[in-house]
Design a protein around this motif. Sequence first.
Motif, PDB file in Angstrom:
ATOM      1  N   PRO A 124       0.824  -1.202   0.000  1.00 41.22           N
ATOM      2  CA  PRO A 124       0.000   0.000   0.000  1.00 41.22           C
ATOM      3  C   PRO A 124       0.858   1.252   0.000  1.00 41.22           C
ATOM      4  CG  PRO A 124      -0.010  -1.023   2.163  1.00 41.22           C
ATOM      5  CD  PRO A 124       0.698  -1.961   1.253  1.00 41.22           C
ATOM      6  N   ALA A 125       0.341   2.247  -0.674  1.00 35.25           N
ATOM      7  CA  ALA A 125       1.088   3.501  -0.783  1.00 35.25           C
ATOM      8  C   ALA A 125       0.428   4.565   0.064  1.00 35.25           C
ATOM      9  CB  ALA A 125       1.147   3.945  -2.240  1.00 35.25           C
ATOM     10  N   GLY A 126       1.174   5.613   0.339  1.00 38.00           N
ATOM     11  CA  GLY A 126       0.641   6.735   1.094  1.00 38.00           C
ATOM     12  C   GLY A 126      -0.083   7.701   0.183  1.00 38.00           C
ATOM     13  N   PRO A 127      -0.414   8.897   0.674  1.00 33.27           N
ATOM     14  CA  PRO A 127      -1.116   9.878  -0.146  1.00 33.27           C
ATOM     15  C   PRO A 127      -0.273  10.337  -1.314  1.00 33.27           C
ATOM     16  CG  PRO A 127      -0.972  10.559   2.163  1.00 33.27           C
ATOM     17  CD  PRO A 127      -0.167   9.329   2.017  1.00 33.27           C
ATOM     18  N   LEU A 128      -0.958  10.613  -2.391  1.00 28.57           N
ATOM     19  CA  LEU A 128      -0.261  11.044  -3.597  1.00 28.57           C
ATOM     20  C   LEU A 128       0.228  12.473  -3.440  1.00 28.57           C
ATOM     21  CD1 LEU A 128      -1.184  10.310  -7.190  1.00 28.57           C
ATOM     22  CD2 LEU A 128      -0.895  12.678  -6.559  1.00 28.57           C
ATOM     23  N   LYS A 129       1.471  12.748  -3.852  1.00 28.21           N
ATOM     24  CA  LYS A 129       2.055  14.076  -3.786  1.00 28.21           C
ATOM     25  C   LYS A 129       2.490  14.498  -5.188  1.00 28.21           C
ATOM     26  CE  LYS A 129       3.876  13.236   0.847  1.00 28.21           C
ATOM     27  NZ  LYS A 129       5.074  13.167   1.691  1.00 28.21           N
ATOM     28  N   PRO A 130       1.692  15.343  -5.845  1.00 27.98           N
ATOM     29  CA  PRO A 130       2.090  15.782  -7.186  1.00 27.98           C
ATOM     30  C   PRO A 130       3.367  16.612  -7.135  1.00 27.98           C
ATOM     31  CG  PRO A 130       0.224  17.034  -6.394  1.00 27.98           C
ATOM     32  CD  PRO A 130       0.462  15.953  -5.392  1.00 27.98           C
ATOM     33  N   SER A 131       4.111  16.535  -8.227  1.00 26.13           N
ATOM     34  CA  SER A 131       5.398  17.254  -8.261  1.00 26.13           C
ATOM     35  C   SER A 131       5.462  18.155  -9.477  1.00 26.13           C
ATOM     36  CB  SER A 131       6.547  16.240  -8.331  1.00 26.13           C
ATOM     37  OG  SER A 131       6.489  15.526  -9.543  1.00 26.13           O
ATOM     38  N   PRO A 132       6.301  19.203  -9.416  1.00 28.18           N
ATOM     39  CA  PRO A 132       6.516  20.028 -10.619  1.00 28.18           C
ATOM     40  C   PRO A 132       7.180  19.197 -11.712  1.00 28.18           C
ATOM     41  CG  PRO A 132       7.272  21.154  -8.632  1.00 28.18           C
ATOM     42  CD  PRO A 132       6.959  19.742  -8.244  1.00 28.18           C
ATOM     43  N   ILE A 133       7.116  19.719 -12.931  1.00 31.23           N
ATOM     44  CA  ILE A 133       7.586  18.934 -14.073  1.00 31.23           C
ATOM     45  C   ILE A 133       9.096  18.716 -14.032  1.00 31.23           C
ATOM     46  CG2 ILE A 133       7.854  18.985 -16.589  1.00 31.23           C
ATOM     47  CD1 ILE A 133       5.166  20.322 -16.756  1.00 31.23           C
ATOM     48  N   ASN A 134       9.856  19.777 -13.796  1.00 33.33           N
ATOM     49  CA  ASN A 134      11.303  19.681 -13.954  1.00 33.33           C
ATOM     50  C   ASN A 134      12.059  19.451 -12.656  1.00 33.33           C
ATOM     51  OD1 ASN A 134      11.239  20.064 -16.730  1.00 33.33           O
ATOM     52  ND2 ASN A 134      11.021  22.283 -16.463  1.00 33.33           N
ATOM     53  N   LEU A 147     -11.029   2.687 -17.638  1.00 31.22           N
ATOM     54  CA  LEU A 147     -10.278   2.847 -18.891  1.00 31.22           C
ATOM     55  C   LEU A 147      -9.355   4.051 -18.860  1.00 31.22           C
ATOM     56  CD1 LEU A 147     -13.189   2.137 -21.426  1.00 31.22           C
ATOM     57  CD2 LEU A 147     -11.484   0.535 -20.538  1.00 31.22           C
ATOM     58  N   VAL A 148      -9.401   4.839 -17.770  1.00 23.67           N
ATOM     59  CA  VAL A 148      -8.601   6.058 -17.691  1.00 23.67           C
ATOM     60  C   VAL A 148      -7.339   5.766 -16.883  1.00 23.67           C
ATOM     61  CG1 VAL A 148      -8.559   8.454 -16.934  1.00 23.67           C
ATOM     62  CG2 VAL A 148     -10.668   7.472 -17.835  1.00 23.67           C
ATOM     63  N   PRO A 149      -6.150   5.996 -17.450  1.00 21.42           N
ATOM     64  CA  PRO A 149      -4.886   5.656 -16.755  1.00 21.42           C
ATOM     65  C   PRO A 149      -4.445   6.739 -15.774  1.00 21.42           C
ATOM     66  CG  PRO A 149      -4.392   6.451 -18.938  1.00 21.42           C
ATOM     67  CD  PRO A 149      -5.895   6.441 -18.842  1.00 21.42           C
ATOM     68  N   TYR A 150      -5.173   6.871 -14.675  1.00 20.13           N
ATOM     69  CA  TYR A 150      -4.793   7.882 -13.694  1.00 20.13           C
ATOM     70  C   TYR A 150      -4.076   7.267 -12.494  1.00 20.13           C
ATOM     71  CZ  TYR A 150      -9.063   6.357 -11.286  1.00 20.13           C
ATOM     72  OH  TYR A 150     -10.024   5.613 -10.657  1.00 20.13           O
ATOM     73  N   ARG A 151      -3.749   5.992 -12.549  1.00 21.04           N
ATOM     74  CA  ARG A 151      -3.023   5.345 -11.455  1.00 21.04           C
ATOM     75  C   ARG A 151      -1.531   5.316 -11.785  1.00 21.04           C
ATOM     76  NH1 ARG A 151      -7.362   3.514 -13.323  1.00 21.04           N
ATOM     77  NH2 ARG A 151      -9.223   3.267 -12.043  1.00 21.04           N
ATOM     78  N   LYS A 152      -0.700   5.062 -10.809  1.00 21.97           N
ATOM     79  CA  LYS A 152       0.742   5.026 -11.030  1.00 21.97           C
ATOM     80  C   LYS A 152       1.149   3.648 -11.553  1.00 21.97           C
ATOM     81  CE  LYS A 152       1.892   3.658  -6.349  1.00 21.97           C
ATOM     82  NZ  LYS A 152       2.773   3.883  -5.190  1.00 21.97           N
ATOM     83  N   GLN A 173       1.254  13.515 -15.733  1.00 20.80           N
ATOM     84  CA  GLN A 173       0.892  14.100 -14.444  1.00 20.80           C
ATOM     85  C   GLN A 173      -0.533  14.642 -14.443  1.00 20.80           C
ATOM     86  OE1 GLN A 173       3.890  15.826 -11.625  1.00 20.80           O
ATOM     87  NE2 GLN A 173       4.692  16.620 -13.562  1.00 20.80           N
ATOM     88  N   LYS A 174      -1.044  14.997 -15.610  1.00 15.39           N
ATOM     89  CA  LYS A 174      -2.422  15.452 -15.708  1.00 15.39           C
ATOM     90  C   LYS A 174      -3.376  14.358 -15.253  1.00 15.39           C
ATOM     91  CE  LYS A 174      -5.569  17.573 -19.069  1.00 15.39           C
ATOM     92  NZ  LYS A 174      -5.731  18.002 -20.493  1.00 15.39           N
ATOM     93  N   PHE A 175      -3.050  13.137 -15.628  1.00 15.84           N
ATOM     94  CA  PHE A 175      -3.881  12.004 -15.216  1.00 15.84           C
ATOM     95  C   PHE A 175      -3.623  11.636 -13.742  1.00 15.84           C
ATOM     96  CE2 PHE A 175      -3.862  11.710 -19.780  1.00 15.84           C
ATOM     97  CZ  PHE A 175      -5.113  11.239 -20.114  1.00 15.84           C
ATOM     98  N   LEU A 176      -2.340  11.696 -13.369  1.00 15.72           N
ATOM     99  CA  LEU A 176      -2.028  11.350 -11.984  1.00 15.72           C
ATOM    100  C   LEU A 176      -2.648  12.336 -11.003  1.00 15.72           C
ATOM    101  CD1 LEU A 176       1.703  10.306 -12.412  1.00 15.72           C
ATOM    102  CD2 LEU A 176      -0.308   8.829 -12.221  1.00 15.72           C
TER     103      LEU A 176
END
Length: 457
Positions: free
Chosen positions: A173-183, A319-324, A444-447
């Motif tokens: 199991p993973a923890g909460p998702l933390k979005p990151s900047p692109i670069n 059908l939407v690939p929003y998982r890691k 990242q848009k999907f994530l």
Amino acid sequence: MPYRSGHHSDHPQHHAPHHGRQAPYRARRPQPGPQPQIAAEASSYTFAHAGRQVRIGPVLFWIVVGTIVALGCWSAATATYFAFRDDVLTRLIARQAEMQYAYEDRIAELRAKVDRTTSRQLLDQEQFDQKLDQVMRRQTMLESRASAMSTLPDVAVTGSIKSSRTPAPDSTPAGPLKPSPINDTVIFVAPPDREARLESRSPAAAPSLPTTQYAKAQGLDTALTKLEQSLDQVEKRQIATLGSVEESFESRARRMRGVLADLGLAARGLEAAAPRAGVGGPFVPLKAPSANASAFDRQLYRINLSRSQLDRLNRALTLVPYRKPVVGEVEFSSGFGVRTDPFLGRPAMHTGLDFRGNSGDPVRATAIGKVVNAGWQGGYGQMVEIDHGNGLSTRYGHLSKIIAKVGQSVQIGQMIGEIGSTGRSTGPHLHYETRIDGEAVDPQKFLRAGVRLAGAG
């Protein structure tokens, strides 16, 4: 007439026989003689009749006189009784009748009082039976509502798809998702698969009806009042629970539609393309509640509609690939967009995300789809491409090992290969791409859509 013996006349007086009376003798003058004899003769009474004389003593004389007086009084009383007997009897009868009427009136009054008491008791009993019947019907209604609410399944939080397959042993199991900047190179943790735990929909058991002993001890009205208050609390909890479920369903549906709109995906097309398990049966249309239906029935109908819509949206989101594509905590080694090419040192377009990892780490499918390519693909090295329908596809490059095969249908989280460093790669990592109609878009848009779906539960 009596006369004393000491006073005799010289010549006796004759009485006429037809008169019935005797003339008294004249008293003689007292003769000289002995005094005691004269005193004795003076204390007695002498009666003469028909030439005879009868001498009696004073006691007997007064006895006779008393008897005559008593007989006279008795005669007078008797005469008076017979003379006034009718009046006395009339008064006695009237008095008896008056007493009887008073007694009958009292009996009638008591009887009327008993009748009123009995009628009041019967009325109270009838009212109690009616209240008890209403409470019974209400309890039955609440039980049926609880049964209807128990048919509502626990629905997963929007954005979390509960896989029907048993997770792989190496999945953690993973923890909460933390979005990151692109670069920037930061820690990126994918959204977990969570399930919504709605508030318990099983209301508290309705209290049992009061026993006769309890009703007698506490009073019927008190017992019914307490029972109705308990049922009121149960009904309020049911209404509150339904309101919470309806609001939850509606907010999730809005969130799902908003995510699909932000991603530029058509919900209807995804719903039509979403695979389904083996289901079937005759079509029985859902009946809308009538105009006089209760608020509970109308709300339950709306919840069923929202539930059906959520089911369609959940199938579309499979059908939407929003998982890691990897498990556990991972790092971005390179983001989507323009970057310096690691081999040529010139600006170039990076069409995916690079997830840092170790060789041999599992790579998993991020949505349901079919493998359309599995093999060597130039700079990608060993690559697997999955078509998710409606123009959506994902690519997994630089694999050290390919497990999936072309034409194979894969499920969410299914292992399709292992991380490696094949192709144009400087070290072990996963190159992950998402494409719409063949054009690469930022994964990242999907994530982040996954964060939005999973984090608002």
